[in-house]
Design an enzyme around this catalytic site. Structure first.
Site: not given
Length: 185
Positions: A57, A59, A91
């Site tokens: 991801h 993040e 996340c």
């Protein structure tokens, strides 16, 4: 003779990418994360962006980059993220662990849309972030304008006008209401 357009900086994205991924009405195919890091000691600002990939991801990609920059844990910095989607539950946990390891980092998150807001894991993740000191907001028209002027390689197009997505203003208000409801559960 045409005026020469300024070159794209490495930390800027193309206008089409921004418009496609930060529109609060559309569902972006991947997460974009624009970020600013302000170092308090020197007052310097550092900007960059990243996206999600098939294996990670956005993040997590950003945290890894910031981790490399945080060589001295005593350096205080304020980080602002402009995300096309809010963080998922997993996340959120990674962000909280990062902040525990880096107590001198202050994080503010501004999102265009909420990611799967009916998923209890994502809802809990957002509440946990706030309880860990992270400020979370839905992007305002000012945020869109700031991102357009700062992170988008518009090369003079729309440079003299205020980029504000007025047509989805109701979606911004709806997302803000939904975020407030999640955070107040």
């Amino acid at each position: 003779m045409e005026a020469e357009m300024p070159a794209r900086r490495g930390w800027q994205i193309e206008p089409e990418e921004f418009l496609r991924n930060y529109d609060p009405i559309r569902c972006p195919k991947k997460t974009y994360l624009l970020y600013e890091i302000k170092w308090r000691k020197h007052g310097k600002m550092w900007r960059n962006w990243c996206t999600s990939s098939t294996s990670r991801h956005a993040e997590i990609n950003a945290l890894e980059t910031i981790e490399e920059m945080q060589q001295q844990r005593t350096r205080t910095c304020h980080i602002t993220w402009f995300l096309s989607w809010s963080p998922c539950g997993l996340c959120s946990r990674s962000i909280i662990e990062f902040l525990k390891a880096h107590p001198n980092v202050v994080l503010e998150i501004r999102v265009a849309q909420l990611f799967r807001p009916h998923d209890n894991r994502n809802r809990k993740g957002l509440r946990d972030l706030v309880n860990s000191g992270v400020q979370i907001f839905i992007m305002s028209p000012f945020d869109y304008y700031h991102c357009w002027r700062t992170f988008v390689a518009h090369r003079g197009r729309m440079d003299n006008c205020c980029f504000v997505p007025w047509h989805p203003l109701l979606w911004m208000l709806y997302n803000s209401s939904q975020l407030n409801q999640i955070l107040n559960e």
